[in-house]
Design a protein around this motif. Sequence first.
Motif, short mmCIF file in Angstrom:
data_model
loop_
_atom_site.label_atom_id
_atom_site.label_comp_id
_atom_site.label_asym_id
_atom_site.label_seq_id
_atom_site.Cartn_x
_atom_site.Cartn_y
_atom_site.Cartn_z
N ALA A 78 0.85 -1.19 0.00
CA ALA A 78 0.00 0.00 0.00
C ALA A 78 0.88 1.24 0.00
O ALA A 78 2.02 1.20 0.45
N TYR A 99 -3.38 0.40 -3.37
CA TYR A 99 -3.27 -0.89 -2.70
C TYR A 99 -2.98 -2.00 -3.71
O TYR A 99 -3.46 -1.96 -4.84
N LYS A 157 -6.42 -5.26 -1.14
CA LYS A 157 -7.47 -4.27 -1.36
C LYS A 157 -8.76 -4.72 -0.71
O LYS A 157 -9.18 -5.87 -0.85
#
Length: 124
Positions: free
Chosen positions: A47, A58, A63
Amino acid sequence: QLQASGGGLVQAGGSLRLSCVASGRTFSEYHMGWFRQAPGKEREFVAGIIWRGDITSYADSVKGRSTISRDNAENTVYLQMNTLKPEDTAVYYCAADYASSSVLHTSRGFYDYWGQGTQVTVSS
């Protein structure tokens, strides 16, 4: 200098919050990233967040389960990880990329400074 902390041993489905405190430079001049490296694998992007904190990125693998944030007043970047999976097991590193532009890089080659890493182990 970057000092990462917050790793540990957690069961699958659990959560962890990683922190990374920066010192020695103007924190708000840097985009910040979290990377991880599992045994026998390449270090990979997890990230990132730009210096202002309003743009994030991300990896697909995290995610929806992770949130990166930063507090420029506290020189700290965070990574909240939820619904952890055994495949999240790795050493997690924070890194700083001087914000010469507004581009948030995901490649580790753009990052100038690295923390020492914190171990995250997720048991099944």
